[in-house]
Design an enzyme around this catalytic site. Structure first.
Site, short mmCIF file in Angstrom:
data_model
loop_
_atom_site.label_atom_id
_atom_site.label_comp_id
_atom_site.label_asym_id
_atom_site.label_seq_id
_atom_site.Cartn_x
_atom_site.Cartn_y
_atom_site.Cartn_z
N LYS A 199 7.41 -14.35 1.94
CA LYS A 199 8.58 -14.51 1.08
C LYS A 199 9.82 -14.83 1.92
CE LYS A 199 8.34 -10.31 -0.77
NZ LYS A 199 7.17 -9.70 -0.09
N ARG A 212 11.41 -4.78 -7.13
CA ARG A 212 10.11 -4.23 -6.75
C ARG A 212 9.57 -3.24 -7.78
NH1 ARG A 212 10.95 -5.07 -0.84
NH2 ARG A 212 9.04 -4.62 0.29
N ARG A 231 -0.03 -10.00 14.91
CA ARG A 231 1.33 -9.86 15.45
C ARG A 231 1.39 -8.76 16.50
NH1 ARG A 231 3.27 -10.64 10.35
NH2 ARG A 231 3.64 -8.44 9.91
N ARG A 242 9.29 -4.28 13.87
CA ARG A 242 9.73 -3.32 12.86
C ARG A 242 8.86 -2.08 12.90
NH1 ARG A 242 10.19 -6.87 7.43
NH2 ARG A 242 9.47 -4.88 6.58
N ARG A 247 1.94 0.33 2.10
CA ARG A 247 2.86 -0.54 1.37
C ARG A 247 2.10 -1.37 0.33
NH1 ARG A 247 6.11 -4.11 5.12
NH2 ARG A 247 7.76 -4.02 3.59
#
Ligand code: AMP
Length: 212
Positions: free
Chosen positions: A13, A88, A127, A135, A146
């Site tokens: 996004k 959300r 990553r 983060r 999440r």
């Protein structure tokens, strides 16, 4: 145009919102970025929300709604904005509709970036392997949590926006440039459709635009 980019964490996004900001001048309104800025700046807002964010929990509706309410009246939002990571929850979506209506605006289009869970997990693991984790919430375990929150609290918004005939879906697993092209196609179709719906206002599958 006021556009919501929708999808699970890590779907891309932010990447697409930044492209739209650059190419069309609609600012990226990312509540996650705004909260991270507050955390870095050490403000009271940042201090109260940081541990929730690090654990992958949602911050309260009240807080994120207030952040967006303040942001919407800045002049750069006059021609529209791209909502990234907001709303959300259903109460957030309802508040957003009310806030926009009060300003004689509305959400024009909601684009879901669809990505399978195992692809999202693989992206985060890659990553980390490549040393790019920046983060605290960027771990496979936090991402799984999440995702649970996404399916429990956020995914019901798909029905909310489908009910408003605003929802379109793009294959978020396609290469970034193809996702960008599919998003641009949907925006173009929407701009041409007089009733303001995303293309043909028919059944759900008719609104699906596969990037490949
Ligand atoms: P994001 O950058 O969008 O992935 O958001 C990072 C974190 O910020 C989320 O895991 C939440 O803790 C918090 N957050 C961002 N946007 C919202 C929102 N709309 N509602 C609740 N919490 C949010």
């Amino acid at each position: 145009m006021n556009l919501v980019l929708f999808g699970p964490p890590g779907a891309g996004k932010g990447t697409q919102a930044r492209v739209l900001q650059e190419q069309r001048g609609w600012p990226q309104l990312s509540t996650g970025e705004m909260l991270r800025d507050a955390s870095r700046a050490g403000t009271e807002l940042g201090l109260t929300t940081r541990s929730l964010m690090d654990r992958g929990e949602l911050v309260s509706d009240e807080i994120v709604i207030a952040i967006i309410a303040g942001r919407l009246d800045r002049p750069d939002c006059a021609d529209g904005a791209v909502f990234d990571g907001f709303p959300r929850t259903i109460p957030q979506a309802e508040a957003l509709d009310t806030m926009l209506r009060g300003r004689s605006r509305q959400i024009d289009l909601v684009i879901e970036l669809k990505v399978k869970d195992d692809v999202l997990i693989e992206r985060v693991e890659q990553r980390i392997r490549e040393g790019g984790r920046v983060r605290a919430d960027d771990t496979a375990d936090t991402l799984r949590h999440r995702l649970d929150i996404y399916y429990g609290n956020t995914a019901p918004l798909l029905g909310y926006y489908r009910g408003q005939a605003k929802l379109a879906t793009v294959d978020g697993m396609a290469p970034i440039a193809e996702v960008t092209a599919a998003v641009a196609g949907l925006i173009g179709t929407h701009a041409k459709s007089p009733d303001g719906s995303p293309g043909r206002p028919a059944g759900r599958n008719d609104l699906d635009v596969r990037a490949r």
